[in-house]
Design a protein around this motif. Structure first.
Motif, PDB file in Angstrom:
ATOM      1  N   TYR A 238       0.812  -1.216   0.000  1.00 25.99           N
ATOM      2  CA  TYR A 238       0.000   0.000   0.000  1.00 25.99           C
ATOM      3  C   TYR A 238       0.851   1.274   0.000  1.00 25.99           C
ATOM      4  O   TYR A 238       0.306   2.379  -0.072  1.00 25.99           O
ATOM      5  CB  TYR A 238      -0.915   0.020   1.232  1.00 25.99           C
ATOM      6  N   ILE A 239       2.161   1.144   0.113  1.00 23.81           N
ATOM      7  CA  ILE A 239       3.033   2.316   0.193  1.00 23.81           C
ATOM      8  C   ILE A 239       3.463   2.718  -1.213  1.00 23.81           C
ATOM      9  O   ILE A 239       4.108   1.948  -1.929  1.00 23.81           O
ATOM     10  CB  ILE A 239       4.279   2.016   1.049  1.00 23.81           C
ATOM     11  N   THR A 240       3.115   3.916  -1.618  1.00 27.96           N
ATOM     12  CA  THR A 240       3.509   4.391  -2.945  1.00 27.96           C
ATOM     13  C   THR A 240       3.574   5.913  -2.963  1.00 27.96           C
ATOM     14  O   THR A 240       2.890   6.587  -2.184  1.00 27.96           O
ATOM     15  CB  THR A 240       2.543   3.871  -4.033  1.00 27.96           C
ATOM     16  N   GLY A 241       4.438   6.445  -3.824  1.00 25.14           N
ATOM     17  CA  GLY A 241       4.601   7.887  -3.939  1.00 25.14           C
ATOM     18  C   GLY A 241       5.361   8.502  -2.787  1.00 25.14           C
ATOM     19  O   GLY A 241       5.298   9.712  -2.574  1.00 25.14           O
ATOM     20  N   LYS A 242       6.126   7.689  -2.051  1.00 27.35           N
ATOM     21  CA  LYS A 242       6.837   8.184  -0.877  1.00 27.35           C
ATOM     22  C   LYS A 242       8.334   8.333  -1.149  1.00 27.35           C
ATOM     23  O   LYS A 242       8.938   7.521  -1.826  1.00 27.35           O
ATOM     24  CB  LYS A 242       6.639   7.239   0.307  1.00 27.35           C
ATOM     25  N   ILE A 243       8.915   9.390  -0.583  1.00 30.49           N
ATOM     26  CA  ILE A 243      10.358   9.592  -0.595  1.00 30.49           C
ATOM     27  C   ILE A 243      10.815   9.388   0.839  1.00 30.49           C
ATOM     28  O   ILE A 243      10.495  10.192   1.715  1.00 30.49           O
ATOM     29  CB  ILE A 243      10.747  11.005  -1.082  1.00 30.49           C
ATOM     30  N   LEU A 244      11.541   8.330   1.095  1.00 34.46           N
ATOM     31  CA  LEU A 244      11.914   7.959   2.451  1.00 34.46           C
ATOM     32  C   LEU A 244      13.305   8.485   2.751  1.00 34.46           C
ATOM     33  O   LEU A 244      14.288   8.075   2.140  1.00 34.46           O
ATOM     34  CB  LEU A 244      11.844   6.446   2.608  1.00 34.46           C
ATOM     35  N   TYR A 245      13.389   9.405   3.711  1.00 25.68           N
ATOM     36  CA  TYR A 245      14.626  10.097   4.019  1.00 25.68           C
ATOM     37  C   TYR A 245      15.331   9.464   5.206  1.00 25.68           C
ATOM     38  O   TYR A 245      14.718   8.912   6.104  1.00 25.68           O
ATOM     39  CB  TYR A 245      14.354  11.577   4.326  1.00 25.68           C
TER      40      TYR A 245
END
Length: 257
Positions: A238-245
């Motif tokens: 379900y995780i999409t469009g995320k930029i993980l810093y």
């Protein structure tokens, strides 16, 4: 009930760019250890390092193929994806890990050539990887996971990093937009964006460091591989469009050379 070691499972096919060293190498080995067939990519002159990664994947009991290409060239990226499909039978995960870094004062030594180089590798190359991976995944009809390498400087600018930062802002926008566009095909699109903490007083900083008044974890290439492992898992569907810093402990930058 019999137990099967994860490395003997067939979770699908992953393609990892710039896999000869650093985070790319760690990602390729991690995915192989978890049951993925892995196509490992790099530039031709990194062939011996890449072969070493390939051999280590085979020692894990997993299938692998070595592929050389310049990701700034569209036809070569198209062939890279096609060859992955032909050799390993599909494409379920694309990790566009390739990036190059350069710093220069905006008003003095920054050049158009350096700007073009950074955008060719960091933005154009990632765009090609996303495009052709998505086409392949859609044609197979199984969905997939697309993951791009970004940078914390794609969230906030920094002195002397104008071109580098701008190129990763482009990756950020590309990732967020592609996620919305590809959602209907069951494809998630995310990016990992490590920051950097450097050697302190002649020694490696501890596993965590104080940054901007808060405790931040220092990520090694293996920690980035762990993050990618989670993003390709069923739990992250379900995780999409995320930029993980995050923060990466290092003394050298990623290179594409």
């Amino acid at each position: 009930m019999s137990f099967q070691h994860p490395r003997l499972l067939n979770r699908g096919v992953a393609l990892v760019t710039s896999a000869a060293k650093g985070a790319g190498r760690a990602i390729a080995l991690r995915l192989a250890s978890e049951g993925f067939k892995v196509a490992v990519h790099d530039l031709p002159h990194n062939g011996e390092l890449l072969l070493n990664v390939h051999r280590n994947i085979q020692r894990l009991g997993q299938h692998s193929v070595v592929l050389a290409a310049d990701i700034t060239e569209e036809d070569q990226v198209k062939s890279l994806v096609e060859d992955t499909y032909k050799c390993l039978g599909g494409l379920d995960v694309m990790v566009a890990n390739t990036a190059v870094r350069e710093s220069a004062p905006l008003i003095s030594t920054a050049t158009a050539e350096a700007w073009n180089r950074l955008f060719d590798v960091n933005a154009r190359g990632v765009f090609f990887c996303y495009k052709y991976a998505a086409q392949q995944m859609i044609s197979e009809g199984k969905g997939g996971r697309i993951i791009g390498g970004c940078s914390a400087w794609g969230k906030k600018g920094s002195p002397f990093m104008s071109a580098y930062s701008a190129s990763h802002f482009a990756v950020r926008g590309l990732t967020e937009s592609a996620a919305l566009e590809l959602h209907e095909h069951g494809i998630t699109v995310n990016s990992y964006a490590p920051d950097r903490c450097y050697r302190l007083i002649g020694s490696i900083a501890s596993a965590s460091t104080i940054r901007n008044g808060s405790l931040a974890h220092c990520e090694t290439p293996q920690a980035i591989a762990h993050l990618v492992s989670y993003l390709v898992s069923e739990e992250a569907h379900y995780i999409t469009g995320k930029i993980l810093y995050g923060i990466i402990l290092t003394t050298t930058a990623n290179t594409y050379e």
